[in-house]
Design a protein around this motif. Sequence first.
Motif: not given
Length: 108
Positions: A28-54
Motif C-alpha cells: 500500500e505504500n507504493f499504490f494507494d487505491n488497493i481495495v482488497s488482496a487475496q493471498v493463496l499459499i500452497s505446498v506442492e509435492k512437499k518440497i515447493n512452497q507456492k505463494a500467490e498474491i492478487i
Amino acid sequence: MDIKITAKNIKLTPAIKEYINTRVSKVENFFDNIVSAQVLISVEKKINQKAEIILHTGAKTTISATAVETNLYKAIDAAAVKAEAQAKKIKNRRTNKFLIVFILFLLL
C-alpha cells in the motif's frame, strides 16, 4: 485493505497470517487505491512452497504475482516484491500520463 488468505495442503498458523498481513500491507505504500488482496499459499509435492498474491484496485486494475520457493516465507517475500514492482510500474505510468495531459493542457 481487506486481505483474504487461503491455504491449500498446509495449516495456516497465526504466525503465517501475521507475516502475510504485514508483508502485503507494505504494498500500500507504493499504490494507494488497493481495495482488497487475496493471498493463496500452497505446498506442492512437499518440497515447493507456492505463494500467490492478487491485488484488486479501485481503478479496475489487478496486480498478480506468484513465487515458488523451498521456504514458505521466502515465497511470500518473493511474491510481495514482484507485486510491489508491478504496483510501482503502474503508478509511474499513471503519473506520466497525467503529466503529459497536464502539459498539453497548459500549452493549449
